[in-house]
Design a protein around this motif. Structure first.
Motif, short mmCIF file in Angstrom:
data_model
loop_
_atom_site.label_atom_id
_atom_site.label_comp_id
_atom_site.label_asym_id
_atom_site.label_seq_id
_atom_site.Cartn_x
_atom_site.Cartn_y
_atom_site.Cartn_z
N TYR A 89 0.83 -1.20 0.00
CA TYR A 89 0.00 0.00 0.00
C TYR A 89 0.87 1.26 0.00
O TYR A 89 0.63 2.20 -0.76
CB TYR A 89 -0.91 -0.03 1.23
CG TYR A 89 -2.12 0.85 1.05
CD1 TYR A 89 -3.10 0.53 0.14
CD2 TYR A 89 -2.26 2.03 1.78
CE1 TYR A 89 -4.19 1.34 -0.05
CE2 TYR A 89 -3.35 2.85 1.61
CZ TYR A 89 -4.32 2.50 0.68
OH TYR A 89 -5.39 3.31 0.49
N SER A 90 1.89 1.26 0.83
CA SER A 90 2.78 2.43 0.92
C SER A 90 3.51 2.66 -0.38
O SER A 90 3.70 3.80 -0.81
CB SER A 90 3.82 2.23 2.02
OG SER A 90 3.23 1.65 3.13
N THR A 91 3.94 1.56 -0.99
CA THR A 91 4.69 1.69 -2.24
C THR A 91 3.79 2.21 -3.36
O THR A 91 4.17 3.11 -4.12
CB THR A 91 5.30 0.32 -2.63
OG1 THR A 91 5.87 -0.27 -1.47
CG2 THR A 91 6.33 0.46 -3.71
N VAL A 92 2.59 1.65 -3.42
CA VAL A 92 1.64 2.09 -4.44
C VAL A 92 1.30 3.57 -4.24
O VAL A 92 1.17 4.34 -5.20
CB VAL A 92 0.35 1.22 -4.37
CG1 VAL A 92 -0.75 1.81 -5.23
CG2 VAL A 92 0.66 -0.20 -4.81
N ARG A 93 1.21 3.96 -2.98
CA ARG A 93 0.89 5.36 -2.66
C ARG A 93 2.01 6.29 -3.16
O ARG A 93 1.75 7.31 -3.79
CB ARG A 93 0.74 5.48 -1.14
CG ARG A 93 0.41 6.84 -0.68
CD ARG A 93 0.19 6.84 0.81
NE ARG A 93 -1.21 6.73 1.15
CZ ARG A 93 -1.66 6.58 2.41
NH1 ARG A 93 -0.81 6.46 3.41
NH2 ARG A 93 -2.94 6.55 2.65
N ALA A 94 3.26 5.91 -2.89
CA ALA A 94 4.39 6.74 -3.35
C ALA A 94 4.37 6.80 -4.88
O ALA A 94 4.55 7.88 -5.47
CB ALA A 94 5.71 6.15 -2.87
N ASN A 95 4.12 5.67 -5.51
CA ASN A 95 4.08 5.66 -6.99
C ASN A 95 2.95 6.52 -7.53
O ASN A 95 3.12 7.19 -8.55
CB ASN A 95 3.91 4.23 -7.50
CG ASN A 95 5.19 3.43 -7.35
OD1 ASN A 95 6.26 4.01 -7.19
ND2 ASN A 95 5.08 2.12 -7.39
N LYS A 135 5.58 -8.96 -6.00
CA LYS A 135 5.27 -8.01 -7.07
C LYS A 135 4.48 -6.84 -6.51
O LYS A 135 3.79 -6.97 -5.50
CB LYS A 135 4.44 -8.70 -8.14
CG LYS A 135 5.24 -9.67 -8.98
CD LYS A 135 4.39 -10.18 -10.12
CE LYS A 135 5.14 -11.26 -10.88
NZ LYS A 135 4.24 -12.16 -11.57
N ILE A 136 4.56 -5.72 -7.21
CA ILE A 136 3.84 -4.52 -6.76
C ILE A 136 2.72 -4.22 -7.76
O ILE A 136 2.98 -4.08 -8.95
CB ILE A 136 4.81 -3.33 -6.68
CG1 ILE A 136 5.95 -3.66 -5.72
CG2 ILE A 136 4.08 -2.05 -6.23
CD1 ILE A 136 7.13 -2.73 -5.81
N PRO A 137 1.48 -4.14 -7.28
CA PRO A 137 0.39 -3.83 -8.22
C PRO A 137 0.42 -2.36 -8.63
O PRO A 137 1.03 -1.53 -7.96
CB PRO A 137 -0.87 -4.14 -7.41
CG PRO A 137 -0.46 -3.99 -5.99
CD PRO A 137 1.00 -4.29 -5.90
N ASP A 138 -0.24 -2.04 -9.74
CA ASP A 138 -0.30 -0.64 -10.19
C ASP A 138 -1.18 0.19 -9.28
O ASP A 138 -0.94 1.37 -9.07
CB ASP A 138 -0.89 -0.55 -11.61
CG ASP A 138 0.00 -1.28 -12.59
OD1 ASP A 138 1.22 -1.35 -12.31
OD2 ASP A 138 -0.52 -1.80 -13.59
N LYS A 139 -2.24 -0.44 -8.81
CA LYS A 139 -3.16 0.31 -7.94
C LYS A 139 -3.61 -0.63 -6.83
O LYS A 139 -3.42 -1.84 -6.90
CB LYS A 139 -4.35 0.80 -8.75
CG LYS A 139 -5.06 -0.30 -9.52
CD LYS A 139 -6.33 0.23 -10.13
CE LYS A 139 -7.25 -0.89 -10.56
NZ LYS A 139 -6.88 -1.62 -11.74
N MET A 140 -4.20 -0.02 -5.82
CA MET A 140 -4.65 -0.87 -4.71
C MET A 140 -5.89 -0.30 -4.07
O MET A 140 -6.03 0.92 -4.03
CB MET A 140 -3.55 -0.94 -3.67
CG MET A 140 -3.23 -2.34 -3.26
SD MET A 140 -1.86 -2.35 -2.10
CE MET A 140 -2.59 -3.26 -0.76
#
Ligand code: ARG
Length: 580
Positions: free
Chosen positions: A466-472, A575-580
């Motif tokens: 969640y944090s990573t997706v937020r930064a992205n 893996k990191i999703p594009d959105k969450m």
């Protein structure tokens, strides 16, 4: 960070030497009280006592001299003689601007090869949580070693050759006695489709195993069938190939879900042809000898505190077993790849086997004297009752069931958050399971608590994603600014500085995780960084900041957090999703 810390350590060492205090290594560590200091030096007390100083007095001298350094903003004595250290903001920022350089330095190619054996699922037995741990930990350690510059070769080492193969053959014969595979005189073309499904296979082995324990004649038959399979009886081999493939399908699906893959998909059976000459060679050179019909190698050493029984190369019935194929396999791997190190990632209950195997391999010179052999072990994943993980009806929990449970839970939660995309839910589910597994100390047993691990807050997969997706997503909103041109600057914003202080540790963490073969160090770090980032995000206007210099610094920080999390999550095979 490494540079800043080594600078302080060096400085303290010089201060001590000037005082004629002899010291080999000065170690500055993270502060245990972050509200008081960033780092601390705890060595003054012991040294003072040995060298005729009062502890606090020596600590004070160190502090006074440290204050001469422009990169230190405060150095103070605490308690009985601890030295508390805080760095200057601009020094911290400088360090973080050099992040990539520090990481590159750690990751320089090493020209050193590691062969890693992990996963190890067994044909015709359900994939259980032990295999899940081996697959997750092994994949992470492989990627970590690759990242820091080692050559790595990986093999899954399927369990496809032991007694259970004879049992499955016997089980299939009991059900379908007329299949041509069992007819020794059959000359025609064998069927090309497995007569049993992967589901059937999960039942056949336990069924025959239980039955054979009560029925000596059936046990003998299983032994005989195993022996004949290993000797190459055509019909058995053809049937074996079919059910091996059938049984591996769900295993490969599970590995795909876990983002786990191998360079080699070999098995215990791969080295079968090497076994007879190996046994001959071992006997010719008097390394192995006959003991009660079995061929064994003595591996007990004088300094052993426990009994290490002889390593069994061949059982008295002539069939190859786990130890046989492992010895032939290491010999073949050494011949083909001559790696500098071997890593075997298994459950800690196998450690005696590996002590024996490693000693036998060295004794037989099947590896070089300097080849390093490691068994990287792990503890058990238990259920909430603290006992090995079981299904509701008391059976062994299969990984596939566990995956389904996590998927259901995560999908429910994500739908509650308005995320409908199945692929996204799949990625998050995989991250959940992997992070739950990897965030524990490898060696200790832990309790799999699905509610805790699927939580969107706390040290969980969903939270760090969640944090990573937020930064992205912040970064995606600013197409007009080239983030690479943005710079961190000194800003009076505690939450911002806190992220910087965390992020700076990334190179140190990379090195430490590799040195200790400990992926939980990475999980802890990613969690702390995410935490500090979320705090910063909650307290700071980023996109609406009117001061352009500040805004660019904030964006740069988002980029750094995203980049660090991406690097570490990739090591964990998450893996990191594009959105969450
Ligand atoms: N198949 C084994 C098991 O399920 C694990 C294999 C580990 N690797 C090895 N080379 N022995 O316990």
């Amino acid at each position: 960070m490494i540079e800043l810390i080594t600078n302080v350590e060096e400085k303290i060492k010089n201060i001590l030497n000037e005082l004629k205090i002899d010291v080999d290594k000065v170690q500055v560590v993270e502060s245990s009280r972050p509200e008081l200091a960033q780092y601390q030096y705890n060595g003054a007390m012991a040294l003072a006592n040995k060298n005729g100083f009062k502890p606090q007095e020596l600590a004070q001298i160190i502090c006074d001299k440290l204050m001469d350094e422009e990169y230190i903003s405060s150095a103070t004595v605490a308690g009985a003689g601890f030295v508390n250290i805080k760095f200057n903001n601009s020094a911290l920022i400088n360090q973080l601007n050099n992040l990539n350089k520090e990481i590159d330095k750690i990751c320089e190619p090493k020209n050193y090869t590691i062969f890693i054996d992990y996963g190890g699922p067994n044909v015709a037995k359900a994939l259980h949580v032990g295999h899940l741990r081996s697959a997750n930990i092994g994949e992470g350690l492989k990627r970590l070693a690759k990242k820091v510059g080692y050559e790595v070769i990986s093999d899954v080492h399927f369990g496809d050759w032991g007694r259970q193969m004879g049992m499955v053959l016997a089980g299939i014969q009991e059900k379908y006695p007329d299949l041509p595979f069992f007819d020794e005189n059959f000359e025609g073309i064998y069927p090309t489709k497995s007569p049993v499904s992967s589901k059937d296979l999960e039942y056949i082995y336990p069924y025959i195993n239980a039955k054979a324990k009560e029925d000596e004649a059936l046990m003998d038959k299983c032994r005989q069938m195993t022996y004949e399979l290993q000797k190459g009886r055509k019909g058995y081999v053809e049937l074996w190939k079919l059910f091996v493939q059938e049984s591996l399908n769900p295993v490969l699906d599970a590995f795909k879900f876990l983002n786990v893959s191998f360079d080699l998909y070999e098995g215990e059976s791969t080295c079968n042809d090497l076994i007879a000459p190996m046994v001959q060679d071992l006997c010719d050179r008097n390394i192995a000898y006959l003991s009660q019909g079995a061929v064994v190698i003595d591996v007990q050493e004088e300094s052993d505190k426990i009994e290490v029984p002889p390593f069994i190369v061949l059982k008295s019935d002539g069939a190859a077993m786990y130890s046989t194929t492992d010895l032939a396999t290491i010999m073949s791997r050494h011949k083909r790849f001559s790696p500098n190190e071997f890593w075997y990632v298994t459950d800690n209950r196998q450690s005696l086997h590996f002590i024996q195997l490693f000693r036998a391999s060295h004794k037989a010179h099947y590896v070089d004297d300097e080849t390093k052999l490691y068994n990287l072990t792990f503890g058990t994943m238990n259920g909430k009752d603290g006992k090995p993980f079981k299904t509701r009806d008391g059976g062994v929990m299969s990984v596939l069931t566990l995956i389904e449970n996590v998927k259901t839970e995560i999908t429910k939660k994500m739908q509650g958050n308005g995320v409908e995309d199945e692929k996204v839910c799949e990625i998050i589910s995989s991250a959940t399971l992997k992070f739950a597994d990897l965030s524990n100390n490898r060696e200790t047993d832990f309790i799999f608590d699905i509610d805790k691990f699927c939580a969107l807050e706390g040290k969980t997969g969903p939270y760090v994603l969640y944090s990573t997706v937020r930064a992205n997503s912040v970064l995606n909103k600013v197409s007009s600014i080239d983030i690479n041109e943005c710079k961190l600057v000194d800003i009076e914003n505690e939450a911002y500085m806190d992220v910087i202080l965390n992020a700076m540790k990334a190179p140190m963490i990379l090195q430490k995780a590799f040195d200790q073969k400990a992926l939980n160090i990475i999980c802890d770090f990613v969690f702390n960084l995410s935490n500090s980032f979320n705090n910063f995000y909650a307290k700071t206007k980023i996109l609406t900041e009117s001061d352009e210099i500040k805004k660019r610094a904030y964006l740069k920080l988002c980029k750094i957090v995203s980049q660090i999390n991406e690097m570490f999550l990739d090591i964990l095979a998450i893996k990191i999703p594009d959105k969450m």
